[in-house]
Design a protein around this motif. Structure first.
Motif, PDB file in Angstrom:
ATOM      1  N   GLU A   1      46.604  29.747  27.885  1.00  0.00           N
ATOM      2  CA  GLU A   1      46.521  31.064  27.562  1.00  0.00           C
ATOM      3  C   GLU A   1      45.265  31.694  28.147  1.00  0.00           C
ATOM      4  O   GLU A   1      45.030  32.757  27.620  1.00  0.00           O
ATOM      5  CB  GLU A   1      46.393  31.131  25.986  1.00  0.00           C
ATOM      6  CG  GLU A   1      47.347  30.787  25.298  1.00  0.00           C
ATOM      7  CD  GLU A   1      48.601  31.713  25.307  1.00  0.00           C
ATOM      8  OE1 GLU A   1      48.435  32.812  25.094  1.00  0.00           O
ATOM      9  OE2 GLU A   1      49.896  31.151  25.593  1.00  0.00           O
ATOM     10  N   GLU A   2      44.294  31.117  29.091  1.00  0.00           N
ATOM     11  CA  GLU A   2      43.247  31.393  29.519  1.00  0.00           C
ATOM     12  C   GLU A   2      43.587  32.356  30.571  1.00  0.00           C
ATOM     13  O   GLU A   2      44.644  32.753  31.184  1.00  0.00           O
ATOM     14  CB  GLU A   2      42.596  30.266  30.534  1.00  0.00           C
ATOM     15  CG  GLU A   2      42.099  28.975  29.782  1.00  0.00           C
ATOM     16  CD  GLU A   2      43.198  28.007  29.487  1.00  0.00           C
ATOM     17  OE1 GLU A   2      44.250  28.448  30.184  1.00  0.00           O
ATOM     18  OE2 GLU A   2      42.837  26.934  29.172  1.00  0.00           O
ATOM     19  N   ASP A   3      42.533  33.675  30.417  1.00  0.00           N
ATOM     20  CA  ASP A   3      42.691  34.873  31.379  1.00  0.00           C
ATOM     21  C   ASP A   3      41.421  34.292  32.549  1.00  0.00           C
ATOM     22  O   ASP A   3      40.314  34.186  32.133  1.00  0.00           O
ATOM     23  CB  ASP A   3      42.302  35.906  30.686  1.00  0.00           C
ATOM     24  CG  ASP A   3      42.212  37.299  31.410  1.00  0.00           C
ATOM     25  OD1 ASP A   3      42.001  37.044  32.673  1.00  0.00           O
ATOM     26  OD2 ASP A   3      42.411  38.395  31.015  1.00  0.00           O
ATOM     27  N   LYS A   4      41.959  34.489  33.773  1.00  0.00           N
ATOM     28  CA  LYS A   4      41.098  34.157  34.950  1.00  0.00           C
ATOM     29  C   LYS A   4      39.852  34.903  34.931  1.00  0.00           C
ATOM     30  O   LYS A   4      38.678  34.627  35.553  1.00  0.00           O
ATOM     31  CB  LYS A   4      41.945  33.757  36.375  1.00  0.00           C
ATOM     32  CG  LYS A   4      42.186  35.265  36.815  1.00  0.00           C
ATOM     33  CD  LYS A   4      42.809  35.014  38.046  1.00  0.00           C
ATOM     34  CE  LYS A   4      43.222  36.278  38.587  1.00  0.00           C
ATOM     35  NZ  LYS A   4      42.478  37.307  38.722  1.00  0.00           N
ATOM     36  N   ASP A   5      39.821  36.043  34.429  1.00  0.00           N
ATOM     37  CA  ASP A   5      38.945  37.103  34.495  1.00  0.00           C
ATOM     38  C   ASP A   5      38.131  37.217  33.196  1.00  0.00           C
ATOM     39  O   ASP A   5      37.178  38.221  33.157  1.00  0.00           O
ATOM     40  CB  ASP A   5      39.633  38.554  34.763  1.00  0.00           C
ATOM     41  CG  ASP A   5      39.835  38.356  36.447  1.00  0.00           C
ATOM     42  OD1 ASP A   5      39.376  37.887  37.171  1.00  0.00           O
ATOM     43  OD2 ASP A   5      40.830  39.391  36.731  1.00  0.00           O
TER      44      ASP A   5
ATOM     45  N   THR B   1      38.117  34.389  24.552  1.00  0.00           N
ATOM     46  CA  THR B   1      38.884  35.579  24.363  1.00  0.00           C
ATOM     47  C   THR B   1      38.119  36.903  23.923  1.00  0.00           C
ATOM     48  O   THR B   1      36.949  36.476  23.677  1.00  0.00           O
ATOM     49  CB  THR B   1      39.932  35.285  23.023  1.00  0.00           C
ATOM     50  OG1 THR B   1      38.938  34.769  22.021  1.00  0.00           O
ATOM     51  CG2 THR B   1      41.144  34.165  23.479  1.00  0.00           C
TER      52      THR B   1
ATOM     53  N   HIS C   1      39.645  44.906  40.600  1.00  0.00           N
ATOM     54  CA  HIS C   1      40.946  44.527  40.185  1.00  0.00           C
ATOM     55  C   HIS C   1      41.831  45.637  41.235  1.00  0.00           C
ATOM     56  O   HIS C   1      42.956  45.083  41.822  1.00  0.00           O
ATOM     57  CB  HIS C   1      41.153  44.606  38.722  1.00  0.00           C
ATOM     58  CG  HIS C   1      42.766  44.500  38.448  1.00  0.00           C
ATOM     59  ND1 HIS C   1      43.462  43.510  38.710  1.00  0.00           N
ATOM     60  CD2 HIS C   1      43.624  45.297  37.634  1.00  0.00           C
ATOM     61  CE1 HIS C   1      44.575  43.430  38.295  1.00  0.00           C
ATOM     62  NE2 HIS C   1      44.742  44.954  37.675  1.00  0.00           N
TER      63      HIS C   1
ATOM     64  N   ARG D   1      38.593  44.201  35.797  1.00  0.00           N
ATOM     65  CA  ARG D   1      39.109  43.531  34.789  1.00  0.00           C
ATOM     66  C   ARG D   1      38.296  42.544  34.156  1.00  0.00           C
ATOM     67  O   ARG D   1      37.894  41.794  34.598  1.00  0.00           O
ATOM     68  CB  ARG D   1      40.449  42.744  35.248  1.00  0.00           C
ATOM     69  CG  ARG D   1      41.682  43.334  35.157  1.00  0.00           C
ATOM     70  CD  ARG D   1      42.833  42.280  35.336  1.00  0.00           C
ATOM     71  NE  ARG D   1      43.452  41.672  34.164  1.00  0.00           N
ATOM     72  CZ  ARG D   1      43.222  40.340  33.545  1.00  0.00           C
ATOM     73  NH1 ARG D   1      42.715  39.751  34.263  1.00  0.00           N
ATOM     74  NH2 ARG D   1      43.622  40.028  32.528  1.00  0.00           N
ATOM     75  N   GLY D   2      38.387  42.413  32.656  1.00  0.00           N
ATOM     76  CA  GLY D   2      37.517  41.492  31.878  1.00  0.00           C
ATOM     77  C   GLY D   2      36.303  41.462  32.217  1.00  0.00           C
ATOM     78  O   GLY D   2      35.512  42.426  32.523  1.00  0.00           O
TER      79      GLY D   2
END
Lengths: 229, 235
Positions: free
Chosen positions: A70-74, A84, B167, B178-179
């Motif tokens: 479930e990891e978000d690379k960003d 998270t 992004h 992003r993020g």
């Protein structure tokens, strides 16, 4: 802990230290956690306490590590771990992140320490000798956060002292440590010097003093230093 | 990607090699990214194939593993590194060439690094900060006590080229991050003479709402689309 069996037997584990530090953080604080044991503190602060964790790479409202897959690379924290974002989180760039830190908007920085002095000087970014460590955000956090909590083992592996009259390692900042959590004691720094607040179960103030260079002040009864209050 | 979404007019370059082609020897390069996130990977690969040498690179850390920035370091193209964290265990390529005396290092606090670039982008030549007072970071700095607090004079840090990652861009150069992949990228965009942005997606002007723009187009000179090369996965 050192070769001293009495101290070793009494020492708190890293997880127990993290739990004790988590108890110290007031509700609704904005907190930055450094690398190592400080990172574990987040695991022990309940959601209902409305503590917001910020990281200097640009997140306010960092949440638990995502499930595998479930990891978000960003989305990472300053230790390069996947995180998270909690409801109400925000993200931003480094200029904003450090304006937040340097501008006094972060209530508490919990930082690992290599040495702490009688005056609350912090040394935590390198040891003498070429080619070791890095400054990162430590100098900004140590100076900019409203309070600095430091975490370290009380002694070096070889038994050498780490709570000293003056730090011998390169400094991160002068006079910034407000609260020090070691594996055997909780010490608070006031204008008059280091105050021994709590000692691990079975240890006396003399036991702590014996492994501390500065004279520890006893402001009152010394409490029990433990994960749970 | 459908043809109407790949405009070649405006600031959009056909590829990374073309976008970095005029970077000269001795250039000061602001390189975005933190912890392997928000790194302009395709532009770094293009820089490895580009002949410019004697570079000064400003970036948060001294590279991870053998790829990305480490390739330029290994090639001996970087004369000086300005960073906040030099000796991470994964920056073994930097360590090797530093120990061999082949590169100059200026290690500065991370917030001071960001603020020095913010100052450069905002036309502020220098500022005073308490960060680093009483430490090695104060060496050879002007020290002044302001409001009872010891502070250091820090100078603006600008670059010739910023090589950054976002992004999404439109072909005018408006950027969205992003993020936590923004990190140093937005501030670097403001602090260089020429800013080159690698993005995952290029859209038509108007597709990014004005209030959704993170870096306004004025700060961005060139845009290229890049693939995720997963350079970060190495370490």
């Amino acid at each position: 802990m050192s070769s001293d069996p009495k101290l070793s037997a009494a020492a708190l584990s890293p997880e127990e230290i993290a739990r004790r530090v988590a108890r110290e953080i007031p509700d609704r604080s904005v907190v930055n956690l450094g690398i190592g044991i400080p990172t574990q503190v987040a695991n022990h602060v309940a959601l209902g306490r409305e503590v917001m964790f910020m990281a200097e790479n640009g997140i306010l409202g960092s949440g638990p590590r995502p499930a595998p897959g479930e990891e978000d690379k960003d989305l990472i924290n300053a230790s390069r771990e996947p995180v998270t974002a909690v409801p109400g989180a925000s993200v931003f760039g480094h200029a904003d992140a450090f304006a937040m830190i340097r501008g006094g908007h972060v209530d508490i920085a919990v930082l690992g320490a290599l040495q702490v002095s009688a005056a609350g000087d912090l040394a935590n970014w390198t040891v003498p000798g070429a080619g070791k460590g890095g400054i990162g955000g430590a100098m900004d956090l140590a100076v900019g956060a409203r309070e600095v909590y430091a975490i370290m083992t009380h002694l070096m592996k070889d038994g050498g002292l780490k709570l000293l009259e003056e730090c011998t390692y390169p400094l991160t900042a002068r006079g910034v440590v407000k609260k020090l959590f070691t594996d055997i004691a909780f010490i608070e720094f006031g204008p008059e010097g280091p105050l021994l607040r709590e000692a691990a179960p079975g240890l006396t103030p003399d036991d702590i003093q014996r492994v501390s260079a500065p004279k520890l002040i006893l402001p009152g009864p010394v409490g029990t230093y433990a994960a749970e209050g | 990607m459908p043809p109407e979404k790949t405009p070649t007019q405006g600031k959009v370059y056909p590829g990374s090699p073309e976008a970095v082609a005029d970077i000269p020897d001795g250039a000061v390069i602001l390189l975005g990214g933190f912890g392997g996130v928000g790194v302009p990977e395709n532009l770094l690969v293009a820089m490895a194939d580009h002949p410019a040498r004697e570079l000064t690179v400003v970036t948060n850390h001294a590279g991870f593993g053998e790829r990305g920035l480490a390739v330029l370091l290994r090639q001996g193209k970087v004369r000086k590194l300005i960073c906040s964290y030099a000796f991470h265990r994964s920056a073994f390529v930097f360590r090797e060439i530093y120990m061999a005396g082949k590169i100059e290092l200026e290690q500065i606090p991370q917030g001071t690094m960001a603020e020095r670039m913010r100052a450069a982008g905002a036309g502020i030549p220098a500022f005073y900060t308490p960060t680093g007072a009483g430490t090695q970071a104060a060496e050879s700095k002007e020290i002044r006590t302001i409001g009872g607090r010891e502070t250091l004079l820090e100078y603006a840090l600008g670059g010739d080229f910023a090589i950054i990652k976002a992004h999404r861009a439109d072909h005018l150069g408006n950027l969205v991050y992003r993020g936590t992949a923004a990190n140093f990228n937005p501030v670097m965009a403001t602090a260089a003479r020429i800013t080159i942005a690698e993005v995952e997606e290029i859209v038509m002007p108007g597709e990014i709402a004005p209030e959704g723009v993170h870096t306004p187009s004025v700060y961005v000179d060139r845009v290229v689309r890049g693939e995720d090369l997963e350079l970060r996965s190495e370490t």
